[in-house]
Design an enzyme around this catalytic site. Structure first.
Site, PDB file in Angstrom:
ATOM      1  N   ASP A 156      -4.103  -7.157   4.006  1.00 39.74           N
ATOM      2  CA  ASP A 156      -4.829  -5.863   4.096  1.00 39.74           C
ATOM      3  C   ASP A 156      -5.874  -5.372   3.288  1.00 39.74           C
ATOM      4  OD1 ASP A 156      -3.640  -5.740   6.768  1.00 39.74           O
ATOM      5  OD2 ASP A 156      -2.133  -4.329   5.919  1.00 39.74           O
ATOM      6  N   LYS A 157      -6.750  -4.567   3.627  1.00 38.13           N
ATOM      7  CA  LYS A 157      -7.823  -4.210   2.379  1.00 38.13           C
ATOM      8  C   LYS A 157      -7.055  -3.516   1.383  1.00 38.13           C
ATOM      9  CE  LYS A 157     -11.801  -1.053   2.558  1.00 38.13           C
ATOM     10  NZ  LYS A 157     -12.530   0.023   2.888  1.00 38.13           N
TER      11      LYS A 157
END
Length: 373
Positions: A156-157
């Protein structure tokens, strides 16, 4: 006496000859100079206004926000600025930064320490991501004729830590198959708000995506348990076809009264599985998880006064706290010509280590310095 012409202006003047002259002199002056002066005045006023607005806009651009006195607030401000800058830097600069974060490299794989706030894939509002700079990174490592690197998995970012890249597409597919068949051992470190009870165990609750009704309609992953309480007894609930099996093993490494450093080992790989299991399963959301700390709304995470005091923050600034979730280790089984398993370890980022110190949490001594982003 002849009647006045209908074309002549009907002007009746009483008074002395001096007044008559002044009146005639007023009306006899040409109107053009008066209009030109008014237009010139309007032009000058508009020009001065435009210059003033430009000066104010330039002042706002150059004006720096006040420097926080707390080192934690300064670090949060740096993280916010760093995340925004990631979308504005040149791809070559980003590739160079990733090359400095390489933790392992061989003829098949390149392993980087993914920084915070950097998306892996493109999407709406994303100008730059890791996949965009893989061709540049490959040329930096193997020369201008090098083929682009390939992604083997994703993070995930907001998640930091171990990320595996492959030189060949075939090798990337082999590693992806290892992830899909759950042959890769994964360990995450996270800081939780509150302490999981019991301090070690397994969360085995399916996860499903649902729409949250309210002022801000949005979608979140949530629990879809196979059992429910009915008249004080536990009975089996009807399973949802859209629910995904999700299993997470956890262990508390260090804890205080209000926070804990927890090691997570996801057995499955469902979207946002770790965040959902901790927040809704153990009632211990991840520090900086502003999405899953409250099911009903999207709002900055609410923290206790004691936790805020230790972090040196006010609740109004809690929205700047980053997600404290770090992919600490991956263990890849033997692959290709490599006959032994490969253990890949990344140190946590500096903000993670600083939060540990602030919250009086202990971690292994070899990782206390953390990575410098």
């Amino acid at each position: 006496m002849a009647a006045p012409s209908s074309n002549a202006p009907r002007l009746w003047v009483w008074g002395s000859r001096q007044r008559l002259g002044s009146v005639f002199s007023l009306f006899s002056k040409p109107s053009k100079p008066f209009c030109s002066a008014a237009a010139a005045s309007g032009t000058m006023s508009a020009q001065r206004l435009a210059e003033k607005l430009r000066a104010q806009k330039q002042e706002q651009k150059t004006k720096q926000p006040p420097v926080p006195t707390s080192p934690v607030q300064r670090r949060v401000q740096e993280l916010v600025r760093f995340t925004k800058q990631l979308q504005r830097v040149h791809p070559n600069v980003l590739a160079k930064a990733l090359s400095r974060g390489i933790v392992h490299q061989d003829k098949d794989l390149v392993v980087i320490n993914k920084p915070y706030g950097l998306p892996v894939h493109g999407g709406p509002g994303i100008r730059l991501c890791i996949s965009d700079v893989l061709p540049i990174l490959a040329k930096m490592l193997h020369g201008h004729k090098a083929e682009p690197l390939h992604l083997c998995h994703r993070l995930d970012k907001e998640t930091t830590g171990v990320m595996v890249l492959a030189w060949e597409k075939e090798v990337a597919h082999q590693v992806q198959e290892l992830f899909r068949t759950r042959q890769v051992a994964k360990k995450y470190w996270t800081i939780t708000v509150r302490v999981p009870v019991p301090p070690a165990g397994v969360v085995d609750i399916p996860v499903i995506e649902k729409e949250v009704q309210g002022q801000q309609q949005h979608y979140k992953m949530t629990l879809s348990p196979g059992f429910r309480m009915e008249d004080g007894k536990m009975v089996r609930a009807r399973s949802n076809r859209k629910a995904h099996t999700a299993v997470t093993q956890y262990q508390v490494l260090s804890s205080t009264l209000s926070a804990a450093l927890v090691e997570l080992q996801p057995i499955t790989g469902v979207k946002h599985q770790l965040r959902v299991h901790l927040s809704f399963g153990l009632d211990c959301p991840i520090l900086g998880d502003h999405k899953y700390s409250d099911w009903n709304k999207l709002a900055p995470q609410k923290l206790s006064l004691g936790t805020l005091k230790k972090l040196g923050l006010h609740q109004a600034k809690a929205r700047h706290i980053p997600l404290h979730l770090h992919a600490r280790q991956l263990i890849l089984p033997a692959l290709g010509s490599r006959k032994e398993e490969l253990s890949l370890v990344c140190k946590p980022p500096r903000f993670f280590v600083c939060s540990l110190r602030r919250l009086d949490l202990q971690m292994p001594s070899q990782d206390q310095n953390g990575d410098d982003e």
